[in-house]
Motif scaffolding. Structure first.
Motif, mmCIF file in Angstrom:
data_model
loop_
_atom_site.group_PDB
_atom_site.id
_atom_site.type_symbol
_atom_site.label_atom_id
_atom_site.label_comp_id
_atom_site.label_asym_id
_atom_site.label_seq_id
_atom_site.Cartn_x
_atom_site.Cartn_y
_atom_site.Cartn_z
ATOM 1 N N ASP A 172 -0.419 -0.984 -0.526
ATOM 2 C CA ASP A 172 0.223 -1.392 0.720
ATOM 3 C C ASP A 172 1.699 -1.012 0.627
ATOM 4 O O ASP A 172 2.381 -1.390 -0.342
ATOM 5 C CB ASP A 172 0.089 -2.898 0.944
ATOM 6 C CG ASP A 172 -1.362 -3.307 1.180
ATOM 7 O OD1 ASP A 172 -2.181 -2.416 1.490
ATOM 8 O OD2 ASP A 172 -1.677 -4.504 1.043
ATOM 9 N N VAL A 173 2.172 -0.258 1.605
ATOM 10 C CA VAL A 173 3.545 0.223 1.561
ATOM 11 C C VAL A 173 4.277 -0.125 2.842
ATOM 12 O O VAL A 173 3.679 -0.205 3.919
ATOM 13 C CB VAL A 173 3.607 1.755 1.334
ATOM 14 C CG1 VAL A 173 2.944 2.137 0.033
ATOM 15 C CG2 VAL A 173 2.977 2.510 2.497
ATOM 16 N N ASP A 174 5.576 -0.332 2.713
ATOM 17 C CA ASP A 174 6.437 -0.476 3.881
ATOM 18 C C ASP A 174 6.843 0.937 4.294
ATOM 19 O O ASP A 174 7.595 1.611 3.594
ATOM 20 C CB ASP A 174 7.678 -1.311 3.529
ATOM 21 C CG ASP A 174 8.570 -1.560 4.746
ATOM 22 O OD1 ASP A 174 8.379 -0.893 5.776
ATOM 23 O OD2 ASP A 174 9.476 -2.412 4.644
ATOM 24 N N MET A 338 9.380 8.307 12.240
ATOM 25 C CA MET A 338 8.232 8.513 11.363
ATOM 26 C C MET A 338 7.565 7.200 10.979
ATOM 27 O O MET A 338 6.332 7.114 10.881
ATOM 28 C CB MET A 338 8.658 9.274 10.115
ATOM 29 C CG MET A 338 8.997 10.739 10.393
ATOM 30 S SD MET A 338 9.263 11.754 8.916
ATOM 31 C CE MET A 338 10.772 11.042 8.267
ATOM 32 N N SER A 339 8.348 6.156 10.765
ATOM 33 C CA SER A 339 7.757 4.869 10.369
ATOM 34 C C SER A 339 6.913 4.283 11.494
ATOM 35 O O SER A 339 5.846 3.715 11.249
ATOM 36 C CB SER A 339 8.858 3.888 9.942
ATOM 37 O OG SER A 339 9.745 3.616 11.004
ATOM 38 N N PHE A 340 7.361 4.432 12.742
ATOM 39 C CA PHE A 340 6.553 3.972 13.871
ATOM 40 C C PHE A 340 5.330 4.864 14.072
ATOM 41 O O PHE A 340 4.262 4.380 14.482
ATOM 42 C CB PHE A 340 7.392 3.919 15.153
ATOM 43 C CG PHE A 340 8.171 2.645 15.302
ATOM 44 C CD1 PHE A 340 7.581 1.511 15.851
ATOM 45 C CD2 PHE A 340 9.481 2.568 14.891
ATOM 46 C CE1 PHE A 340 8.297 0.323 15.974
ATOM 47 C CE2 PHE A 340 10.206 1.384 15.011
ATOM 48 C CZ PHE A 340 9.613 0.257 15.558
ATOM 49 N N LEU A 341 5.471 6.158 13.782
ATOM 50 C CA LEU A 341 4.326 7.052 13.886
ATOM 51 C C LEU A 341 3.223 6.634 12.921
ATOM 52 O O LEU A 341 2.041 6.564 13.303
ATOM 53 C CB LEU A 341 4.765 8.495 13.592
ATOM 54 C CG LEU A 341 3.654 9.544 13.584
ATOM 55 C CD1 LEU A 341 2.967 9.619 14.937
ATOM 56 C CD2 LEU A 341 4.194 10.907 13.183
ATOM 57 N N LYS A 503 -0.247 -7.556 6.071
ATOM 58 C CA LYS A 503 1.143 -7.702 6.508
ATOM 59 C C LYS A 503 1.506 -6.823 7.710
ATOM 60 O O LYS A 503 2.650 -6.851 8.166
ATOM 61 C CB LYS A 503 2.088 -7.397 5.336
ATOM 62 C CG LYS A 503 2.030 -8.450 4.225
ATOM 63 C CD LYS A 503 3.140 -8.268 3.206
ATOM 64 C CE LYS A 503 2.870 -7.136 2.265
ATOM 65 N NZ LYS A 503 3.869 -7.064 1.160
ATOM 66 N N THR A 504 0.528 -6.073 8.227
ATOM 67 C CA THR A 504 0.805 -5.222 9.392
ATOM 68 C C THR A 504 1.071 -6.103 10.615
ATOM 69 O O THR A 504 0.299 -7.018 10.910
ATOM 70 C CB THR A 504 -0.384 -4.294 9.682
ATOM 71 O OG1 THR A 504 -0.686 -3.525 8.521
ATOM 72 C CG2 THR A 504 -0.056 -3.355 10.835
ATOM 73 N N CYS A 505 2.152 -5.821 11.310
ATOM 74 C CA CYS A 505 2.557 -6.621 12.476
ATOM 75 C C CYS A 505 1.855 -6.093 13.730
ATOM 76 O O CYS A 505 2.196 -5.022 14.235
ATOM 77 C CB CYS A 505 4.073 -6.555 12.648
ATOM 78 S SG CYS A 505 4.726 -7.589 13.973
ATOM 79 N N GLY A 522 8.624 -5.741 8.461
ATOM 80 C CA GLY A 522 8.387 -4.459 7.807
ATOM 81 C C GLY A 522 7.268 -3.654 8.445
ATOM 82 O O GLY A 522 6.430 -4.187 9.175
ATOM 83 N N HIS A 523 7.266 -2.366 8.163
ATOM 84 C CA HIS A 523 6.272 -1.430 8.725
ATOM 85 C C HIS A 523 5.124 -1.262 7.730
ATOM 86 O O HIS A 523 4.906 -0.173 7.193
ATOM 87 C CB HIS A 523 6.921 -0.073 8.999
ATOM 88 C CG HIS A 523 7.978 -0.107 10.046
ATOM 89 N ND1 HIS A 523 7.872 0.574 11.237
ATOM 90 C CD2 HIS A 523 9.175 -0.735 10.114
ATOM 91 C CE1 HIS A 523 8.950 0.375 11.979
ATOM 92 N NE2 HIS A 523 9.760 -0.412 11.308
ATOM 93 N N TRP A 524 4.360 -2.297 7.506
ATOM 94 C CA TRP A 524 3.364 -2.277 6.431
ATOM 95 C C TRP A 524 2.052 -1.634 6.861
ATOM 96 O O TRP A 524 1.489 -1.959 7.904
ATOM 97 C CB TRP A 524 3.104 -3.698 5.938
ATOM 98 C CG TRP A 524 4.254 -4.272 5.181
ATOM 99 C CD1 TRP A 524 5.257 -5.040 5.681
ATOM 100 C CD2 TRP A 524 4.536 -4.092 3.797
ATOM 101 N NE1 TRP A 524 6.159 -5.356 4.692
ATOM 102 C CE2 TRP A 524 5.743 -4.785 3.520
ATOM 103 C CE3 TRP A 524 3.898 -3.415 2.760
ATOM 104 C CZ2 TRP A 524 6.306 -4.819 2.254
ATOM 105 C CZ3 TRP A 524 4.451 -3.446 1.493
ATOM 106 C CH2 TRP A 524 5.647 -4.141 1.257
ATOM 107 N N VAL A 525 1.557 -0.700 6.029
ATOM 108 C CA VAL A 525 0.235 -0.102 6.218
ATOM 109 C C VAL A 525 -0.422 0.056 4.840
ATOM 110 O O VAL A 525 0.241 -0.034 3.808
ATOM 111 C CB VAL A 525 0.294 1.281 6.913
ATOM 112 C CG1 VAL A 525 0.947 1.175 8.279
ATOM 113 C CG2 VAL A 525 1.010 2.308 6.056
ATOM 114 N N ARG A 526 -1.717 0.287 4.854
ATOM 115 C CA ARG A 526 -2.479 0.496 3.607
ATOM 116 C C ARG A 526 -2.812 1.974 3.460
ATOM 117 O O ARG A 526 -3.249 2.620 4.429
ATOM 118 C CB ARG A 526 -3.750 -0.340 3.617
ATOM 119 C CG ARG A 526 -4.621 -0.217 2.375
ATOM 120 C CD ARG A 526 -5.588 -1.376 2.293
ATOM 121 N NE ARG A 526 -4.843 -2.624 2.037
ATOM 122 C CZ ARG A 526 -5.399 -3.841 2.075
ATOM 123 N NH1 ARG A 526 -6.682 -3.987 2.365
ATOM 124 N NH2 ARG A 526 -4.662 -4.905 1.827
#
Length: 531
Positions: A172-174, A338-341, A503-505, A522-526
């Motif tokens: 899982d990364v921000d 890029m983070s929103f993408l 943690k994904t919003c 945070g911009h959390w995805v797996r």
């Protein structure tokens, strides 16, 4: 008694001044909001009750029948322009009335920011724009793609190692941290000729200094508004945006790199080399070839202002200022996009699958070759990035300053008098509101790349899609930014599968503690490695 009289007189004068200031628009029939003394319309933003982007959208939507409305950034009056035909006049037809951005940083106090392309004014801006525009053509950007690809390969290797080390098959990364490090390394390579691996060496000096210089936290953004509202006070106080060590770091980096290349006859197709050509007067305009493939739907074209030949010598500090601007723009705004993408790709699996298939088709078609022309031929990738820049445009609002009185017309059809924009008044362009207006983009809160398909994109009304600005003062680096976003998306999706995690919003809530667009928490995805 004498002191009491003077105190009463000063208070009365202050009250009268504020009353006259805050009724400027209403006295002339222009709708305005209800400003508070001194703080104006910035109360909710400064108290962190509302994100600046949400405020812009709220003000845009408050008076749907108005062509423009009044707002106050502290004591500074601004017109928020809603009408797209009026935007066309201001930014294109009558551009010479609104040539400049507002004064932010005094160049004598802080030349590193005050002398960059964004801050320069009048003829100096025109000359610098013409000087730099040949650096951002398709032919120049093509040469930088291998540098972006190299950084992407470093990123993929680091991510795969982290997945392997996790022992659970995923991490899982921000995404904001991930994209900031990627953007940092791209700018380090494409601008300064440095090879920096911020994914592996997380605390390297270039990343640490760059993050300090380009992360405009709440306090720094308040400085911006203070520069715009109280420029004389800020000048007297000699307030600078950057600390001395940041100024020294970048000035020393640019100058020593130039000196080293000059001494050793090193030529590398990056920003430092371009600035060296500028200094020698060797950077010239090229005719656009019919074979050139543009960077995508969102690309903005150079105007005649930026295509004129300029014979002017620039000081070393002027060149340093351009390099720093290139860094800041590439570091923060591109990493935000890029983070929103990556967030939207993770929460929209249908979009991710179609995009992945297009990437695989491109790999098969070109035998694994990955360059400027092949990536620009990826239709769906461009649709996804175009929609990303509509929904989550890093440029929340744009600004212009009136440099000579201008009759902007009536605020609405029922108004009796025209409104005259006086010299020195600011104009706000509410990108965030326009991009989310259902009259222009139905169901605007939905991430829908189909808006930009060949069948639909002709329905987009001119001057309603403005992620890189409008008119001659648009973003000079749109091609570079689009390529950077596309290269990262391509390489990451080629090797990684994205999905939401705990943690994904969902749905997105903007972090009100910063003026930058960031997701709360945070911009959390797996991430999983594709098999």
């Amino acid at each position: 008694m004498f002191l009491v009289i003077w105190t009463v007189a000063l208070v009365a004068a202050a009250v009268l001044y504020l009353k006259r200031t805050y009724t400027l628009f209403s006295r002339h029939g222009v709708k305005q909001f209800s400003p508070l003394p001194v703080i104006g319309d910035m109360a909710k933003v400064t108290l962190k009750m509302e994100h600046f982007a949400d405020q812009i959208a709220r003000m845009y939507n408050a008076y749907p029948e108005e062509r423009f409305v009044g707002r106050y950034e502290f004591t500074n009056p601004m017109l928020l322009v809603r009408d797209t035909e009026l935007l066309k006049k201001i930014t294109v037809k009558d551009f010479e009335h609104f040539l400049d951005h507002r004064v932010l940083i005094d160049e004598k106090v802080d030349p590193m920011f005050g002398r960059n392309l964004f801050s320069l004014k009048g003829q100096e801006w025109k000359d610098m724009r013409s000087t730099l525009s040949p650096a951002f053509t398709s032919s120049k950007i093509k040469l930088m793609i291998p540098f972006m690809v190299e950084v992407g390969e470093q990123m993929i290797q680091a991510l795969k190692k982290k997945v392997t080390d996790s022992k659970v098959g995923y991490i899982d990364v921000d995404c904001k941290d991930l994209t900031t490090r990627y953007a940092n390394d791209v700018v380090a390579s494409c601008a300064f000729g440095l090879k920096v691996d911020s994914m592996t060496h997380e605390k390297n000096d270039f990343y640490a200094m760059g993050k300090r210089a380009s992360t405009f936290n709440f306090r720094q953004m308040l400085k911006f508004f203070a520069f715009a509202s109280f420029p004389k006070i800020m000048k007297v106080l000699k307030v600078s945006l950057f600390t001395d060590d940041i100024k020294y770091f970048f000035r020393n980096l640019v100058k020593t790199t130039m000196d080293d290349r000059e001494a050793n006859n090193i030529i590398r197709p990056d920003m430092i080399n371009i600035l060296m050509e500028v200094k020698k007067g060797k950077l010239s305009h090229e005719e656009k070839s019919t074979k050139d493939v543009d960077a995508g739907f969102a690309t903005v074209e150079e105007s005649v202002v930026g295509k004129k030949e300029v014979n002017r010598e620039w000081a070393d500090d002027d060149l340093v200022a351009q390099a720093v601007l290139f860094f800041i723009a590439g570091f923060e705004t591109v990493s935000s996009a890029m983070s929103f993408l990556l967030h939207e790709i993770a929460v929209n699996p249908d979009v991710q699958e179609r995009l992945y298939q297009e990437i695989m088709d491109n790999e098969a078609k070109n035998g694994g070759k990955f360059d400027y022309n092949s990536i620009q031929q990826m239709v769906y990738l461009d649709m996804v990035v175009s929609e990303l820049l509509r929904l989550w445009s890093p440029g929340i609002a744009l600004d212009r300053i009136c440099i000579k009185d201008y009759n902007i017309g009536k605020p609405n059809d029922k108004a009796e008098k025209d409104f005259i924009v006086r010299k020195g008044m600011g104009i706000g362009i509410p990108v965030w509101g326009i991009h989310r207006d259902p009259n222009y983009f139905p169901n605007p809160d939905k991430f829908d790349p189909e808006r930009f398909s060949d069948e639909n994109k002709h329905n987009i009304k001119p001057f309603t899609y403005i992620p890189f600005g409008l008119g001659p003062r648009n973003c000079i680096g749109s091609r570079f930014a689009l390529c950077e976003v596309k290269v990262m998306a391509y390489q990451l999706l080629q090797h990684m599968e994205l999905s939401p995690c705990e943690k994904t919003c969902i749905p997105v809530k903007l972090d009100r503690s910063t003026f930058n667009i960031r997701i709360e928490g945070g911009h959390w995805v797996r991430l999983r490695v594709r098999q």
